[in-house]
Design a protein around this motif. Structure first.
Motif, PDB file in Angstrom:
ATOM      1  N   ASN A 116     -45.627  12.685  21.953  1.00  0.00           N
ATOM      2  CA  ASN A 116     -44.580  13.570  21.449  1.00  0.00           C
ATOM      3  C   ASN A 116     -43.241  12.932  21.818  1.00  0.00           C
ATOM      4  OD1 ASN A 116     -42.516  15.621  21.335  1.00  0.00           O
ATOM      5  ND2 ASN A 116     -44.123  17.165  21.248  1.00  0.00           N
ATOM      6  N   VAL A 117     -42.479  12.509  20.820  1.00  0.00           N
ATOM      7  CA  VAL A 117     -41.263  11.726  21.079  1.00  0.00           C
ATOM      8  C   VAL A 117     -40.067  12.578  21.469  1.00  0.00           C
ATOM      9  CG1 VAL A 117     -42.048   9.944  19.499  1.00  0.00           C
ATOM     10  CG2 VAL A 117     -40.488  11.720  18.661  1.00  0.00           C
ATOM     11  N   ASP A 118     -40.177  13.901  21.348  1.00  0.00           N
ATOM     12  CA  ASP A 118     -39.090  14.827  21.677  1.00  0.00           C
ATOM     13  C   ASP A 118     -37.909  14.580  20.745  1.00  0.00           C
ATOM     14  OD1 ASP A 118     -38.006  16.968  23.038  1.00  0.00           O
ATOM     15  OD2 ASP A 118     -37.261  15.795  24.701  1.00  0.00           O
ATOM     16  N   GLY A 119     -36.690  14.780  21.248  1.00  0.00           N
ATOM     17  CA  GLY A 119     -35.501  14.594  20.420  1.00  0.00           C
ATOM     18  C   GLY A 119     -34.997  13.164  20.493  1.00  0.00           C
ATOM     19  N   ILE A 120     -33.802  12.956  20.000  1.00  0.00           N
ATOM     20  CA  ILE A 120     -33.191  11.630  20.017  1.00  0.00           C
ATOM     21  C   ILE A 120     -32.391  11.526  21.314  1.00  0.00           C
ATOM     22  CG2 ILE A 120     -31.811   9.967  18.728  1.00  0.00           C
ATOM     23  CD1 ILE A 120     -34.309  10.959  17.263  1.00  0.00           C
ATOM     24  N   GLU A 121     -33.092  11.195  22.405  1.00  0.00           N
ATOM     25  CA  GLU A 121     -32.491  11.255  23.734  1.00  0.00           C
ATOM     26  C   GLU A 121     -31.272  10.350  23.866  1.00  0.00           C
ATOM     27  OE1 GLU A 121     -33.003  12.997  26.560  1.00  0.00           O
ATOM     28  OE2 GLU A 121     -34.458  14.279  25.560  1.00  0.00           O
ATOM     29  N   TRP A 122     -31.279   9.212  23.202  1.00  0.00           N
ATOM     30  CA  TRP A 122     -30.163   8.286  23.350  1.00  0.00           C
ATOM     31  C   TRP A 122     -28.901   8.763  22.635  1.00  0.00           C
ATOM     32  CZ3 TRP A 122     -34.859   7.534  21.138  1.00  0.00           C
ATOM     33  CH2 TRP A 122     -34.912   7.358  19.744  1.00  0.00           C
ATOM     34  N   LEU A 149     -47.743   9.020  16.763  1.00  0.00           N
ATOM     35  CA  LEU A 149     -46.562   9.731  17.227  1.00  0.00           C
ATOM     36  C   LEU A 149     -46.531  11.150  16.674  1.00  0.00           C
ATOM     37  CD1 LEU A 149     -43.806   6.971  16.881  1.00  0.00           C
ATOM     38  CD2 LEU A 149     -45.551   7.290  18.648  1.00  0.00           C
ATOM     39  N   VAL A 150     -45.958  12.054  17.480  1.00  0.00           N
ATOM     40  CA  VAL A 150     -45.785  13.449  17.081  1.00  0.00           C
ATOM     41  C   VAL A 150     -44.292  13.736  16.995  1.00  0.00           C
ATOM     42  CG1 VAL A 150     -46.042  15.860  17.781  1.00  0.00           C
ATOM     43  CG2 VAL A 150     -47.943  14.265  18.086  1.00  0.00           C
ATOM     44  N   TYR A 151     -43.875  14.287  15.870  1.00  0.00           N
ATOM     45  CA  TYR A 151     -42.482  14.697  15.680  1.00  0.00           C
ATOM     46  C   TYR A 151     -42.451  16.216  15.570  1.00  0.00           C
ATOM     47  CZ  TYR A 151     -42.388   9.809  14.170  1.00  0.00           C
ATOM     48  OH  TYR A 151     -42.540   8.446  14.098  1.00  0.00           O
ATOM     49  N   VAL A 169     -47.180  12.401  12.839  1.00  0.00           N
ATOM     50  CA  VAL A 169     -47.627  13.725  12.428  1.00  0.00           C
ATOM     51  C   VAL A 169     -46.577  14.751  12.848  1.00  0.00           C
ATOM     52  CG1 VAL A 169     -48.982  13.968  14.570  1.00  0.00           C
ATOM     53  CG2 VAL A 169     -49.493  15.428  12.598  1.00  0.00           C
ATOM     54  N   PHE A 170     -46.302  15.697  11.982  1.00  0.00           N
ATOM     55  CA  PHE A 170     -45.338  16.765  12.260  1.00  0.00           C
ATOM     56  C   PHE A 170     -46.053  17.929  12.934  1.00  0.00           C
ATOM     57  CE2 PHE A 170     -43.593  20.815  10.387  1.00  0.00           C
ATOM     58  CZ  PHE A 170     -42.537  20.939  11.283  1.00  0.00           C
ATOM     59  N   ILE A 171     -45.668  18.224  14.177  1.00  0.00           N
ATOM     60  CA  ILE A 171     -46.195  19.375  14.902  1.00  0.00           C
ATOM     61  C   ILE A 171     -45.015  20.057  15.597  1.00  0.00           C
ATOM     62  CG2 ILE A 171     -47.849  20.259  16.571  1.00  0.00           C
ATOM     63  CD1 ILE A 171     -49.428  17.691  16.345  1.00  0.00           C
TER      64      ILE A 171
END
Length: 383
Positions: A116-122, A149-151, A169-171
């Protein structure tokens, strides 16, 4: 035969720190009930082992790390990955791209990974240049070494496709349907304004503090959250609460029932998050039937659709939008009912947990098939 999964990258189970921890509190028992052997890695002191909702079937493993703002995620991630690599589960669910640095270790051990990549941390303002570089590099490594990857938002998926050329995959996150709860003592149904957020600039906290200074002349304002590390924003909220009798700062709330009650009875919930994907607090507010005024971002538009009021990051416009909902009870009811219906259709934990299990099963099955194929090849060579 039961499949095993290691969940790495959160503060533990059960924990109430943030969105990842909420997801694990829902997902880990679900997987256990479906026959999975579930291990959740965590940090010392972060898991509430005496929580009555804790599922005893879920194993909790505490590993060491450095408890600093910059290094806690990286160091706890490394020690958890090393332990998981030794035990070799069928599949690993990784939360946060900062753990991308350690994915090659799991790949070397033949452990497939769902990240799960979470948000755009950078893009987050709270991080300095070095931290942003660390997250961006971790994201590149995640794209390079992660198996799937999970978005949690479609807009996040589009950004990763653009920046790194990888799909996934969108979750999204889910919300819990809650029973009718009593109003917090001293407040009235639909009579107060609520904000729930970690105190960082990208959650529009500075602008809300300024707006609340005006709004609190007319309505009670309840603020839930903290920075976790003290700092200027906490001082500003503390000062506001001391100056304005109608402002309540409740700090971080780990009691779900109390938080759900605050959402359920709020006249307006202001959601100012700007750089994450599908935000767990927003989804849960919708599930509680809360009239929502949200900062106008691509992520918030995706989640609430036309069930809330969207506003630009402008203090006067925020005051106007929040006031418009607070003075109109019919508008409050219409927004509340629409938000609850949208949450029930698109953002439930049954839906979310089922998608996670499907993705984990595909990875574990694929890895198992590859392993069996390699064994057959080895046997044929030895004959």
């Amino acid at each position: 035969m039961k499949q095993s999964v290691a969940i790495i990258g959160t503060r533990g189970y059960p924990s109430y720190y943030g969105g990842f921890e909420t997801a694990v509190r829902k997902l880990a028992p679900y997987l256990s009930s479906r026959g999975w052997d579930v291990t959740v890695y965590g940090r010392k002191g972060a898991s509430k082992f005496d929580d009555p909702s804790r599922d005893a079937r879920v194993k909790s493993v505490i590993t060491r790390g450095l408890e600093t703002k910059s290094l806690s995620t990286l160091t706890h991630g490394l020690t958890a990955v090393l332990d998981a690599a030794r035990k070799k589960p069928d599949v690993a669910l990784i939360m946060n791209v900062a753990n991308g640095y350690w994915l090659p270790l799991l790949r070397l051990r033949g452990i497939p990974t769902l990240i799960n990549v979470d948000g755009i941390e950078w893009d987050r303002a709270k991080w300095n240049r070095l931290a942003k570089f660390v997250f961006r590099t971790g994201a590149w490594l995640t794209a390079r070494f992660g198996d799937r990857l999970v978005y949690d938002a479609k807009a996040i998926a589009e950004r990763w496709e653009s920046d790194f050329g990888v799909g996934g995959v969108f979750i999204p996150y889910g919300g819990s349907d809650v029973p009718q709860l009593p109003v917090e003592i001293g407040l009235s149904h639909r009579g107060y304004i609520l904000m729930v957020a970690r105190f960082v600039p990208e959650n529009s906290v500075p602008e809300f503090i300024e707006a609340a200074d005006n709004l609190a002349d007319r309505w009670p304002v309840v603020v839930v959250g903290s920075s976790g590390y003290g700092g200027e924003l906490e001082e500003q909220v503390r000062d506001l609460a001391e100056r304005k009798p109608k402002v309540r700062w409740l700090g971080h709330i780990a009691d779900d029932a109390r938080l759900h009650s605050l959402w359920q009875h709020a006249g307006v919930y202001f959601h100012g998050h700007s750089v994450g994907g599908t935000n767990p607090a927003l989804v849960q507010a919708m599930a509680c039937g809360t009239p929502i005024v949200a900062r106008d971002t691509v992520y918030n538009r995706e989640v609430i659709g036309d069930t809330g009021s969207l506003v630009s990051l402008n203090v006067s416009k925020m005051i106007e939008a929040i006031s418009r909902v607070m003075i109109d009870s019919s508008l409050q009811n219409r927004l509340a009912n629409a938000a609850k219906a949208r949450a029930a259709e698109f953002y439930t934990w049954d839906l979310v947990n089922g998608r996670y299990e499907e993705a984990l099963e595909k990875l574990a099955s694929s890895a198992g098939a590859k392993s069996r194929s390699r064994r057959r090849e080895a046997q044929s060579i030895g004959q």
